[in-house]
Design a protein around this motif. Structure first.
Motif, short mmCIF file in Angstrom:
data_model
loop_
_atom_site.label_atom_id
_atom_site.label_comp_id
_atom_site.label_asym_id
_atom_site.label_seq_id
_atom_site.Cartn_x
_atom_site.Cartn_y
_atom_site.Cartn_z
N PHE A 215 35.64 33.67 40.44
CA PHE A 215 36.43 34.54 39.57
C PHE A 215 35.84 35.94 39.49
O PHE A 215 36.57 36.92 39.44
CB PHE A 215 36.57 33.93 38.17
N GLN A 216 34.51 36.06 39.51
CA GLN A 216 33.89 37.38 39.47
C GLN A 216 34.07 38.14 40.78
O GLN A 216 33.84 39.36 40.82
CB GLN A 216 32.40 37.27 39.11
N GLY B 134 40.21 25.68 31.75
CA GLY B 134 40.29 24.53 32.64
C GLY B 134 40.46 24.84 34.11
O GLY B 134 40.75 23.96 34.91
N PHE B 135 40.23 26.10 34.48
CA PHE B 135 40.38 26.50 35.88
C PHE B 135 39.02 26.58 36.57
O PHE B 135 38.07 27.11 36.01
CB PHE B 135 41.08 27.85 35.99
N TYR B 136 38.98 26.07 37.80
CA TYR B 136 37.76 26.13 38.60
C TYR B 136 38.00 26.80 39.94
O TYR B 136 37.09 26.87 40.77
CB TYR B 136 37.18 24.72 38.78
N SER B 137 39.24 27.31 40.14
CA SER B 137 39.53 28.03 41.38
C SER B 137 40.80 28.86 41.17
O SER B 137 41.60 28.58 40.28
CB SER B 137 39.74 27.06 42.55
N LEU B 138 40.96 29.85 42.01
CA LEU B 138 42.19 30.64 41.99
C LEU B 138 43.38 29.77 42.38
O LEU B 138 44.49 29.95 41.87
CB LEU B 138 42.06 31.85 42.91
N GLU B 139 43.15 28.81 43.26
CA GLU B 139 44.23 27.90 43.67
C GLU B 139 44.74 27.11 42.47
O GLU B 139 45.94 26.89 42.33
CB GLU B 139 43.73 26.96 44.78
N VAL C 102 46.24 35.82 37.69
CA VAL C 102 47.44 35.16 38.22
C VAL C 102 47.90 35.87 39.49
O VAL C 102 48.25 35.22 40.49
CB VAL C 102 48.56 35.11 37.15
N HIS C 103 47.88 37.18 39.47
CA HIS C 103 48.28 37.97 40.65
C HIS C 103 47.37 37.65 41.84
O HIS C 103 47.85 37.39 42.95
CB HIS C 103 48.25 39.47 40.33
N HIS C 104 46.06 37.69 41.62
CA HIS C 104 45.12 37.46 42.72
C HIS C 104 45.21 36.04 43.25
O HIS C 104 44.94 35.79 44.42
CB HIS C 104 43.69 37.81 42.29
N ALA C 105 45.57 35.10 42.38
CA ALA C 105 45.72 33.71 42.83
C ALA C 105 46.84 33.61 43.87
O ALA C 105 46.75 32.82 44.80
CB ALA C 105 46.01 32.81 41.63
N SER C 106 47.87 34.43 43.72
CA SER C 106 48.99 34.41 44.67
C SER C 106 48.86 35.45 45.77
O SER C 106 49.58 35.39 46.77
CB SER C 106 50.31 34.64 43.92
N HIS C 107 47.98 36.43 45.55
CA HIS C 107 47.81 37.51 46.53
C HIS C 107 46.32 37.74 46.81
O HIS C 107 45.75 38.77 46.43
CB HIS C 107 48.44 38.81 46.00
N PRO C 108 45.67 36.78 47.49
CA PRO C 108 44.24 36.93 47.78
C PRO C 108 43.98 38.23 48.54
O PRO C 108 44.77 38.63 49.39
CB PRO C 108 43.92 35.72 48.65
N LYS D 69 44.23 45.21 43.43
CA LYS D 69 44.66 45.58 42.08
C LYS D 69 43.55 45.31 41.07
O LYS D 69 42.75 44.40 41.23
CB LYS D 69 45.92 44.81 41.70
N GLN D 70 43.53 46.15 40.05
CA GLN D 70 42.56 46.05 38.96
C GLN D 70 43.31 45.68 37.67
O GLN D 70 44.54 45.74 37.63
CB GLN D 70 41.85 47.40 38.77
N TRP D 71 42.59 45.38 36.61
CA TRP D 71 43.24 44.95 35.36
C TRP D 71 44.20 45.99 34.82
O TRP D 71 45.27 45.67 34.31
CB TRP D 71 42.21 44.54 34.30
N TRP D 72 43.85 47.27 34.95
CA TRP D 72 44.70 48.32 34.37
C TRP D 72 46.04 48.46 35.10
O TRP D 72 46.96 49.06 34.57
CB TRP D 72 43.96 49.65 34.31
#
Length: 155
Positions: free
Chosen positions: A54-55, A72-77, A113-119, A123-126
Motif C-alpha cells: 500500500f505504501q 481487512g485488505f491485504y492487497s490492491l487486488e 480504489v483507483h490504483h487497484a484498478s489502474h496499477p 495519480k495522487q490523493w489530491w
C-alpha cells in the motif's frame, strides 16, 4: 517510492537484516516465506507485506496503509475485488474508529480504489478532491456518521 515505514519490533528488524531482506523487497516474499525469515506468525507477515504494497502507491503513507489493513485488505487486488468505492471505505473506517475522518482520507481511499484498478497510475490523493466534493455535494454523508472528529481522539 521511498523506503516504506513498518511497525517492526527490534527482533523483526534484526531478523530482516540477518536474512538480508530490504524493507522495499518485502513484497517479493510470500507470507509463508516472510513468516519463516522473521520467525513471526503468517498473519503478521501478511500484514507487513500489505503495508509495503500500500505504501508503494503514490501518496499513501504508513498510517493510511494501516487503515486499509484495518478494513481487512491485504492487497490492491482485494480492494479491487471488494467492489467498494472510496466513499464506502472511508465510511467504514469512520464507523470502525467512531470518529469522522479528515476529508483527505476519503481522497486517499478513492486513490487506493483507483490504483487497484489502474496499477502503475501516477495519480495522487489530491487528484480525487474534486470528485469527493462533487460526490458529497450530491449525496452527503450517512445519517449514522460519527459526530466526533478524528482530531478529538487525541484530547
Amino acid at each position: 517510492m521511498g523506503t516504506p515505514k513498518l511497525p517492526l519490533t527490534d527482533g523483526e528488524r534484526k531478523r530482516l537484516r540477518e536474512a538480508k531482506i530490504k524493507l522495499a523487497e518485502v513484497t517479493n516474499y510470500s507470507p509463508a516465506q516472510l513468516s519463516v525469515s522473521l520467525n513471526v506468525p503468517e498473519n503478521r507477515a501478511n500484514t507487513l507485506i500489505a503495508l509495503v504494497q500500500f505504501q508503494n502507491v503514490p501518496s499513501i503513507g504508513p498510517k493510511l496503509a494501516y487503515n486499509l489493513v484495518e478494513l481487512g485488505f491485504y492487497s490492491l487486488e482485494q480492494i479491487k475485488s471488494g467492489g467498494e468505492s472510496g466513499a464506502q471505505l472511508v465510511e467504514r473506517l469512520e464507523r470502525l474508529h467512531g470518529v469522522w475522518m479528515d476529508p483527505c482520507v476519503e481522497d486517499v481511499m478513492r486513490l487506493a480504489v483507483h490504483h487497484a484498478s489502474h496499477p502503475g497510475s501516477d495519480k495522487q490523493w489530491w487528484d480525487f478532491t474534486t470528485e469527493r466534493k462533487a460526490y458529497r455535494e450530491q449525496y452527503g454523508y450517512p445519517a449514522d456518521r460519527p459526530s466526533k472528529a478524528w482530531h478529538e481522539l487525541r484530547k
